[in-house]
Scaffold this motif. Structure first.
Motif, PDB file in Angstrom:
ATOM      1  N   GLY A 162       0.796  -1.223   0.000  1.00  0.00           N
ATOM      2  CA  GLY A 162       0.000   0.000   0.000  1.00  0.00           C
ATOM      3  C   GLY A 162       0.824   1.266   0.000  1.00  0.00           C
ATOM      4  N   ASN A 163       2.166   1.121  -0.170  1.00  0.00           N
ATOM      5  CA  ASN A 163       3.053   2.294  -0.199  1.00  0.00           C
ATOM      6  C   ASN A 163       2.769   3.204   0.999  1.00  0.00           C
ATOM      7  N   ALA A 164       2.697   2.591   2.196  1.00  0.00           N
ATOM      8  CA  ALA A 164       2.335   3.327   3.406  1.00  0.00           C
ATOM      9  C   ALA A 164       3.313   4.470   3.658  1.00  0.00           C
ATOM     10  N   ARG A 165       2.751   5.608   4.028  1.00  0.00           N
ATOM     11  CA  ARG A 165       3.572   6.775   4.326  1.00  0.00           C
ATOM     12  C   ARG A 165       2.837   7.668   5.308  1.00  0.00           C
ATOM     13  N   ILE A 166       3.587   8.630   5.873  1.00  0.00           N
ATOM     14  CA  ILE A 166       3.043   9.538   6.875  1.00  0.00           C
ATOM     15  C   ILE A 166       2.712  10.873   6.222  1.00  0.00           C
ATOM     16  N   PHE A 167       1.536  11.423   6.532  1.00  0.00           N
ATOM     17  CA  PHE A 167       1.153  12.758   6.081  1.00  0.00           C
ATOM     18  C   PHE A 167       0.927  13.621   7.314  1.00  0.00           C
ATOM     19  N   GLY A 169       0.799  17.321   7.075  1.00  0.00           N
ATOM     20  CA  GLY A 169       0.057  18.531   6.755  1.00  0.00           C
ATOM     21  C   GLY A 169       0.860  19.804   6.899  1.00  0.00           C
ATOM     22  N   ASP A 170       1.923  19.797   7.738  1.00  0.00           N
ATOM     23  CA  ASP A 170       2.723  21.006   7.911  1.00  0.00           C
ATOM     24  C   ASP A 170       4.150  20.831   7.435  1.00  0.00           C
ATOM     25  N   ASN A 171       4.410  19.709   6.721  1.00  0.00           N
ATOM     26  CA  ASN A 171       5.725  19.453   6.117  1.00  0.00           C
ATOM     27  C   ASN A 171       6.839  19.337   7.148  1.00  0.00           C
ATOM     28  N   THR A 172       6.501  19.005   8.406  1.00  0.00           N
ATOM     29  CA  THR A 172       7.506  18.807   9.448  1.00  0.00           C
ATOM     30  C   THR A 172       7.578  17.323   9.764  1.00  0.00           C
ATOM     31  N   ASP A 173       8.732  16.729   9.504  1.00  0.00           N
ATOM     32  CA  ASP A 173       8.872  15.283   9.668  1.00  0.00           C
ATOM     33  C   ASP A 173       9.716  14.978  10.900  1.00  0.00           C
ATOM     34  N   TYR A 174       9.040  14.713  12.006  1.00  0.00           N
ATOM     35  CA  TYR A 174       9.745  14.305  13.213  1.00  0.00           C
ATOM     36  C   TYR A 174       9.678  12.793  13.410  1.00  0.00           C
ATOM     37  N   ILE A 175       8.751  12.152  12.712  1.00  0.00           N
ATOM     38  CA  ILE A 175       8.485  10.727  12.932  1.00  0.00           C
ATOM     39  C   ILE A 175       8.601   9.998  11.600  1.00  0.00           C
ATOM     40  N   GLU A 176       9.175   8.796  11.633  1.00  0.00           N
ATOM     41  CA  GLU A 176       9.392   8.013  10.424  1.00  0.00           C
ATOM     42  C   GLU A 176       8.696   6.666  10.554  1.00  0.00           C
ATOM     43  N   PHE A 206      -1.021  13.045  13.002  1.00  0.00           N
ATOM     44  CA  PHE A 206      -0.731  12.813  11.593  1.00  0.00           C
ATOM     45  C   PHE A 206      -1.549  11.636  11.090  1.00  0.00           C
ATOM     46  N   GLN A 207      -1.486  11.407   9.791  1.00  0.00           N
ATOM     47  CA  GLN A 207      -2.215  10.297   9.180  1.00  0.00           C
ATOM     48  C   GLN A 207      -1.232   9.332   8.534  1.00  0.00           C
ATOM     49  N   VAL A 208      -1.576   8.048   8.627  1.00  0.00           N
ATOM     50  CA  VAL A 208      -0.851   7.020   7.888  1.00  0.00           C
ATOM     51  C   VAL A 208      -1.695   6.697   6.652  1.00  0.00           C
ATOM     52  N   ILE A 209      -1.135   6.966   5.466  1.00  0.00           N
ATOM     53  CA  ILE A 209      -1.854   6.829   4.196  1.00  0.00           C
ATOM     54  C   ILE A 209      -1.434   5.535   3.513  1.00  0.00           C
ATOM     55  N   LEU A 210      -2.411   4.771   3.019  1.00  0.00           N
ATOM     56  CA  LEU A 210      -2.141   3.570   2.242  1.00  0.00           C
ATOM     57  C   LEU A 210      -2.889   3.656   0.919  1.00  0.00           C
ATOM     58  N   GLU A 211      -2.381   2.927  -0.082  1.00  0.00           N
ATOM     59  CA  GLU A 211      -3.014   2.879  -1.400  1.00  0.00           C
ATOM     60  C   GLU A 211      -3.378   1.439  -1.743  1.00  0.00           C
ATOM     61  N   ASN A 212      -4.155   1.299  -2.818  1.00  0.00           N
ATOM     62  CA  ASN A 212      -4.515  -0.022  -3.383  1.00  0.00           C
ATOM     63  C   ASN A 212      -5.111  -0.997  -2.356  1.00  0.00           C
ATOM     64  N   PRO A 213      -6.253  -0.732  -1.721  1.00  0.00           N
ATOM     65  CA  PRO A 213      -7.076   0.462  -1.891  1.00  0.00           C
ATOM     66  C   PRO A 213      -6.609   1.601  -0.989  1.00  0.00           C
ATOM     67  N   GLU A 215      -6.578   4.091   1.940  1.00  0.00           N
ATOM     68  CA  GLU A 215      -7.041   4.129   3.318  1.00  0.00           C
ATOM     69  C   GLU A 215      -6.177   5.129   4.066  1.00  0.00           C
ATOM     70  N   PHE A 216      -6.714   5.661   5.175  1.00  0.00           N
ATOM     71  CA  PHE A 216      -5.837   6.415   6.069  1.00  0.00           C
ATOM     72  C   PHE A 216      -6.288   6.230   7.513  1.00  0.00           C
ATOM     73  N   TYR A 217      -5.302   6.266   8.407  1.00  0.00           N
ATOM     74  CA  TYR A 217      -5.522   6.110   9.835  1.00  0.00           C
ATOM     75  C   TYR A 217      -4.954   7.335  10.554  1.00  0.00           C
ATOM     76  N   THR A 218      -5.697   7.859  11.527  1.00  0.00           N
ATOM     77  CA  THR A 218      -5.224   9.001  12.304  1.00  0.00           C
ATOM     78  C   THR A 218      -4.440   8.509  13.517  1.00  0.00           C
ATOM     79  N   VAL A 219      -3.256   9.076  13.726  1.00  0.00           N
ATOM     80  CA  VAL A 219      -2.354   8.652  14.801  1.00  0.00           C
ATOM     81  C   VAL A 219      -1.920   9.891  15.576  1.00  0.00           C
TER      82      VAL A 219
END
Length: 688
Positions: A162-167, A169-176, A206-213, A215-219
């Motif tokens: 699902g090419n999971a990634r973190i979104f 919204g403020d372009n600040t990446d403290y978490i990987e 932040f949200q964890v975004i997945l594709e195919n299909p 989905e997103f989860y709020t964390v």
């Protein structure tokens, strides 16, 4: 033992089964074993509020800390998945209220004024701790935060596919996010004070975004405070000139210390070094701050002691306890027995965020009953953090509070400024100025394309998600309310998902033959005056599906050929077209197997696979065959092909032919169409 029906812990947490083994003897003997299955919880139930809306009233003079109401929610899940956290999302009104994150008790956090605003609408966010983690601030890079794959009921394969990634919204990446391990780790060190200031709890959402299909989860990840800041006096040396005639009980305002830490790690109290002349008095403010005053408890005598040197100590409640100190230098003067007095203890002002430098915010006023130089009053800003002192300045002679730099509603919605009035004799009074910043619609909505596909098959079902976007507008109130739309008369629609997320979905069936591609403009506008807007254009190609059979240009054909023709002569041409694209539209012509008077039709005619030209293979004799019928199939290059069938020549054997031409494509399912060609053989005088 194979699972054949999904488990539901909320319905049945424990299953008890009996496994029986049997032999084939006579009599048959058996053995049994008991199997106990415990169903582990997955965070598959969201919190549910006891009611969707709460309506309460509160008096405008209610002090900070007043309990307004209690929000209640429940969650069927277990442990952290079922524990609930209550938060107030950032908004213009959020700073006036606070909510206990554990029990949902909503309290007043500042002063409210009925004449300024009569109704407040607050959004209370209720979330479980299934996607909630905590980690101490300043944790080094690579520190483990939590196993998100396990907590969300996902596996590492799904995260990868699902090419999971973190979104954020403020372009600040403290978490990987480490997909292969399914865990969250610290990407950059986090300073709680830098991220949240005095706001508690301090959490990164932040949200964890997945594709195919899609989905997103709020964390949420809470940044836990460490006692890494000692109380600090920005002004470490305080000097007072106090008349020897100052009365017992005279108060002298001291500089407060600043401690960026929160809770018990924050500033707790003050201590004054031992002296017989002064005592320390702390006054709690509605906003939780403390005003620090030095109170005269024994008369001064300049002739006995002209100077006093004291130390003020500020302490926090952390472990270990940290302290900060400031020196106090008191010079005893001759009589000045009246201190300045402000006309009121609290001044309130409002200023728009686009006010230019030099704007007079408000004028404060104090009076002094003394005469001459002892009644001359000087105004200054005191007990105010450096950042605020950089934004405002005082006209020391007339009490004007002046804007010294640009302000931004999105950075700070209000300021509290302490102003001191002092006379030449060193006596002082203080007041507080509360400056509310009025929001101006100065920020356009920001559109972030979270996930999108560029090519979609034309047989996609309605409601197929094409693109996911997130829209944010950091203005408040009407200025921050955003509406989004797309261009009309296209088979797509934009649907609001949640929390500023929109899904672009198919609204009806697609047809590549009528629309092979779309440039879809997403336009988002706020409700400010004037309204500000942003747009993004999405390019989407519709891929072909083999859903059209070849079609002949005419529904019927008639053809004639003179007998005694030359073999190989062109007799007729059939033509079929296919509205599909590329391979699906490439038409080939095939002569289908049949016979004429017991002879294969291919002995009479042939057809060009590419052009559809029908050729005579032999010379025809009208007296032997006058007409005959043949079939030609036209098929496309789809998979599987769609086709259409088209059905040769001695006029004496057959004087006319009805030729049916059929075309089929290679799609799934195969489609076809047909046309009839009538071929007449003309007689020549070739028989005696």
């Amino acid at each position: 033992m194979v699972l054949q029906k999904p488990l539901d812990r909320e319905k049945n947490e424990h299953l008890s089964l009996t496994l029986t083994a049997v032999d084939g003897g006579e009599p048959q003997l058996t053995g049994t074993m008991q199997i106990i299955i415990t169903v582990l919880d997955v965070n598959d139930n969201p919190p549910v509020c006891s009611k969707p809306e709460y309506k309460v009233s509160v008096a405008e003079n209610a002090p900070a800390g007043t309990i307004i109401t209690t929000v209640k929610a429940s969650d069927k899940d277990k442990d952290n998945n079922g524990k609930i956290m209550y938060t107030i999302p950032k908004s213009a009104a959020a700073s006036l209220f606070q909510i206990n994150s554990e029990d949902g008790v909503l309290m007043l956090n500042g002063n409210i004024d009925y004449e300024k605003r009569r109704i407040y609408e607050l959004d209370i966010q209720v979330s479980d701790l299934g996607g909630f983690y905590s980690i101490p601030e300043e944790s080094p890079k690579g520190s483990l935060i939590g196993n998100i794959a396990r907590d969300l009921g996902l596996d590492s394969k799904r995260l990868s596919s699902g090419n999971a990634r973190i979104f954020t919204g403020d372009n600040t990446d403290y978490i990987e996010l480490k997909r292969e391990r399914g865990v969250l780790i610290v990407k950059e060190k986090m300073d709680r004070e830098l991220l949240c200031g005095q706001t508690t709890p301090c959490a990164l959402h932040f949200q964890v975004i997945l594709e195919n299909p899609m989905e997103f989860y709020t964390v949420a990840v809470e940044i836990v405070d460490l006692n890494d800041n000692a109380p600090l006096f920005e002004k470490s040396d305080m000097k007072f000139k106090i008349s020897e005639s100052a009365v017992i009980g005279a108060k002298f305002l001291l500089e407060r210390a600043i401690d960026p830490d929160v809770g018990m790690n924050g500033l707790q109290s003050y201590f004054l070094s031992k002296t017989e002349h002064f005592a320390l008095k702390l006054k709690d403010q509605p906003d939780g701050e403390k005003i620090v005053e030095m109170v005269l408890q024994k008369s001064l005598d300049r002739e006995k002691q002209e100077e006093l040197f004291l130390v003020l100590t500020a302490v926090d409640g952390g472990e270990p306890q940290l302290t900060g100190t400031a020196k106090i230098h008191v010079t005893v003067l001759d009589a000045n027995d009246n201190a300045p007095v402000f006309t009121k203890p609290l001044y309130k002002a409002t200023i728009p965020e686009n006010a230019p430098k030099g704007t007079v915010v408000i004028r404060v006023s104090a009076s002094d009953a003394d005469k001459g130089l002892n009644s001359k009053i000087l105004y200054s800003i005191s007990n105010t953090i450096a950042d605020i002192r950089d934004l405002f300045k005082m006209n020391e002679s007339n009490g004007d509070l002046i804007l010294a730099d640009s302000i931004d509603y999105e950075k700070a919605r209000y300021y509290q400024i302490h102003v001191q009035a002092s006379d030449e004799g060193g006596l002082t009074d203080s007041c507080k100025v509360t400056v509310d910043v009025a929001d101006i619609n100065d920020n356009k909505p920001v559109i972030n394309v979270i996930s999108q596909i560029n090519i979609i098959p034309e047989d996609s079902k309605p409601e197929t998600i094409v693109t996911m976007v997130n829209v944010q507008d950091i203005d408040s109130g009407e200025n921050g309310k955003v509406h989004c739309a797309i261009n009309e008369q296209i088979p797509f629609t934009l649907k609001l998902a949640t929390g500023g997320f929109f899904n672009l979905v198919t609204e009806s069936k697609l047809d590549r033959e009528t629309g092979s591609g779309y440039n879809i403009t997403v336009l988002c506008s706020d409700e400010g005056v004037p309204s500000l807007s942003s747009s993004v254009t999405l390019t989407l190609q519709v891929s072909d599906v083999n859903d059209n059979a070849p079609l002949f240009e005419r529904s019927s054909y008639e053809a004639y050929i003179v007998e005694n023709n030359t073999p190989g002569v062109s007799m007729f041409t059939v033509k079929a077209t296919d509205t599909d694209w590329n391979q699906n539209a490439r038409v080939s012509y095939i002569l289908e197997d049949s016979s004429v008077n017991g002879v294969p039709v291919s002995s009479y005619v042939s057809v060009s696979a590419d052009s559809g030209v029908i050729h005579a293979v032999r010379s025809f004799d009208y007296e032997q065959i006058k007409d005959f019928q043949l079939s030609i199939k036209a098929q496309d290059g789809g998979s599987p092909p769609l086709s259409i069938t088209d059905s040769d020549l001695d006029r004496e054997s057959a004087s006319a032919y009805n030729i049916t031409v059929a075309c089929s494509d290679e799609g799934v399912p195969s489609l076809s169409s047909s046309v009839t060609l009538t071929l007449q053989i003309s007689d020549v005088n070739d028989n005696a």
